[in-house]
Design a protein around this motif. Structure first.
Motif, mmCIF file in Angstrom:
data_model
loop_
_atom_site.group_PDB
_atom_site.id
_atom_site.type_symbol
_atom_site.label_atom_id
_atom_site.label_comp_id
_atom_site.label_asym_id
_atom_site.label_seq_id
_atom_site.Cartn_x
_atom_site.Cartn_y
_atom_site.Cartn_z
ATOM 1 N N TYR A 134 20.125 0.002 8.068
ATOM 2 C CA TYR A 134 20.767 0.699 7.124
ATOM 3 C C TYR A 134 20.116 2.196 7.422
ATOM 4 N N ILE A 135 20.968 3.122 7.561
ATOM 5 C CA ILE A 135 20.368 4.616 7.715
ATOM 6 C C ILE A 135 20.787 5.076 6.381
ATOM 7 N N ASN A 136 19.794 5.537 5.865
ATOM 8 C CA ASN A 136 19.912 5.994 4.276
ATOM 9 C C ASN A 136 20.750 5.177 3.404
ATOM 10 N N GLY A 137 20.527 4.025 3.449
ATOM 11 C CA GLY A 137 21.530 3.038 2.788
ATOM 12 C C GLY A 137 22.867 2.606 3.266
ATOM 13 N N VAL A 138 23.100 3.294 4.356
ATOM 14 C CA VAL A 138 24.626 2.859 5.056
ATOM 15 C C VAL A 138 24.316 1.840 6.095
ATOM 16 N N LYS A 139 25.006 0.769 5.848
ATOM 17 C CA LYS A 139 25.034 -0.342 6.818
ATOM 18 C C LYS A 139 25.671 -0.153 8.177
ATOM 19 N N GLN A 140 24.930 -0.411 9.108
ATOM 20 C CA GLN A 140 25.140 -0.400 10.586
ATOM 21 C C GLN A 140 24.788 -2.020 11.056
ATOM 22 N N SER A 141 25.648 -2.516 11.478
ATOM 23 C CA SER A 141 25.794 -4.249 11.920
ATOM 24 C C SER A 141 25.457 -3.870 13.388
ATOM 25 N N GLY A 142 24.747 -4.683 13.800
ATOM 26 C CA GLY A 142 24.241 -5.000 15.338
ATOM 27 C C GLY A 142 23.637 -3.687 15.861
ATOM 28 N N GLY A 143 23.147 -3.750 16.839
ATOM 29 C CA GLY A 143 22.254 -2.753 17.828
ATOM 30 C C GLY A 143 23.336 -1.693 18.157
ATOM 31 N N LEU A 144 22.695 -0.431 18.133
ATOM 32 C CA LEU A 144 23.597 0.684 18.299
ATOM 33 C C LEU A 144 22.899 1.342 19.625
ATOM 34 N N PRO A 145 23.844 1.629 20.559
ATOM 35 C CA PRO A 145 23.189 2.349 21.682
ATOM 36 C C PRO A 145 22.697 3.810 21.272
ATOM 37 N N TYR A 146 21.594 4.212 22.231
ATOM 38 C CA TYR A 146 20.625 5.174 21.708
ATOM 39 C C TYR A 146 21.193 6.456 21.042
ATOM 40 N N ASN A 147 22.326 6.900 21.830
ATOM 41 C CA ASN A 147 22.874 8.267 21.483
ATOM 42 C C ASN A 147 23.603 8.125 20.280
ATOM 43 N N GLU A 148 24.297 6.957 19.970
ATOM 44 C CA GLU A 148 24.859 6.797 18.636
ATOM 45 C C GLU A 148 23.937 6.680 17.626
ATOM 46 N N PHE A 149 22.969 5.762 18.024
ATOM 47 C CA PHE A 149 21.719 5.779 16.747
ATOM 48 C C PHE A 149 21.067 7.068 16.388
ATOM 49 N N LYS A 150 21.024 7.830 17.617
ATOM 50 C CA LYS A 150 20.170 9.160 17.283
ATOM 51 C C LYS A 150 21.272 10.113 16.658
ATOM 52 N N LYS A 151 22.517 9.986 16.750
ATOM 53 C CA LYS A 151 23.376 11.066 16.335
ATOM 54 C C LYS A 151 23.668 10.681 14.767
ATOM 55 N N LYS A 152 23.494 9.361 14.341
ATOM 56 C CA LYS A 152 23.511 8.858 12.852
ATOM 57 C C LYS A 152 22.496 9.518 12.160
ATOM 58 N N ILE A 153 21.309 9.192 12.927
ATOM 59 C CA ILE A 153 19.964 9.888 12.268
ATOM 60 C C ILE A 153 20.181 11.332 12.168
ATOM 61 N N ASP A 154 20.394 12.004 13.200
ATOM 62 C CA ASP A 154 20.751 13.496 13.077
ATOM 63 C C ASP A 154 21.584 13.865 11.796
ATOM 64 N N ASP A 155 22.512 13.320 11.818
ATOM 65 C CA ASP A 155 23.404 13.579 10.718
ATOM 66 C C ASP A 155 22.998 13.290 9.591
ATOM 67 N N ALA A 156 22.205 12.165 9.292
ATOM 68 C CA ALA A 156 21.640 11.829 7.979
ATOM 69 C C ALA A 156 20.569 13.074 7.784
ATOM 70 N N LEU A 157 19.913 13.692 8.720
ATOM 71 C CA LEU A 157 18.848 14.695 8.485
ATOM 72 C C LEU A 157 19.557 15.862 8.285
ATOM 73 N N LYS A 158 20.750 16.257 8.620
ATOM 74 C CA LYS A 158 21.341 17.280 8.367
ATOM 75 C C LYS A 158 22.037 17.338 6.823
ATOM 76 N N ALA A 159 22.325 16.120 6.512
ATOM 77 C CA ALA A 159 23.026 15.934 5.329
ATOM 78 C C ALA A 159 22.021 15.924 3.896
#
Length: 218
Positions: free
Chosen positions: A191-216
């Protein structure tokens, strides 16, 4: 052109028009997937949850995992890399979700919690995932896990006592209950800021989602 031919031609044209129209409705104007609503952080992060990084960070990454789960083991190096990169920008949280199908998962969770009681949860957490194949496929899994505890310099009398008495079984059950309430149905679930992400994410996708959450979060 005969009347019969005209009728058949008209029917054919009408049929083609219907098929094209349906294709446009189904394919060309598909409704975008609705974003999943964030889960309440009170369910995802409790006072006694194991946290790494800045506890007051604006972005949280919560994992519900199983130490014997191969998929959890596969994504672990990615999580370790992200922990090292984001440091105090993100708080990483681990919640126990041992699956019944994994014979040694509950023991491993109890061992991690017992290590956590001595201030070394994530050290044991990393030991278990880094050596998952070694103990996960062994007939002496419990013995190997106890050896990891010794290598961390734990008070072994207390460690063994906590496991034998299942001191932290209720905490593990609470994690499982919270995970189920949050919608966990497999491991790992993030859960990235509460939003569910099922399964393991590839590094680039995982990093992008964290970066997007930081920007938001700015």
């Amino acid at each position: 052109m005969s009347t019969e031919t005209k009728v058949l031609t008209g029917i054919s044209v009408a049929t083609i028009a219907i098929v094209i129209g349906a294709a446009v409705l189904i394919g060309g104007k598909s409704t975008p997937e609705k974003a999943e609503a964030p889960v309440d952080t009170k369910i995802l992060i409790r006072e006694d949850s194991h946290k790494l990084g800045n506890k007051n960070a604006k972005v949280s990454v919560v994992e519900f995992g199983d130490f014997q789960c191969p998929a959890c083991g596969a994504v672990h190096p990615i999580v370790k890399q992200l922990r090292a990169e984001y440091k105090d920008k993100v708080v990483f949280v681990y919640r126990e979700y041992p699956l019944a199908m994994h014979e040694h998962a509950k023991f491993a969770a109890l061992a991690a919690e017992a290590a956590g009681a001595q201030g070394k949860f994530f050290e044991m957490h990393d030991k278990l995932f880094d050596n998952q194949k070694d103990w996960g496929e062994s007939k002496d899994a419990e013995k190997k896990i106890v050896e990891y505890a010794k290598s961390l310099g734990l008070d072994m009398d207390k460690f063994k006592s906590d496991i034998e008495k299942k001191t932290y079984a209720k905490k593990i059950d609470q994690d499982i209950s919270d995970g189920s309430a949050a919608g966990v149905d497999s491991t790992p679930t993030f859960y990235i800021n509460g939003v569910k992400q099922s399964g393991g994410l590839p590094y680039n996708e995982f990093k992008k989602k964290i970066d997007d959450a930081l920007k938001a979060a700015k």
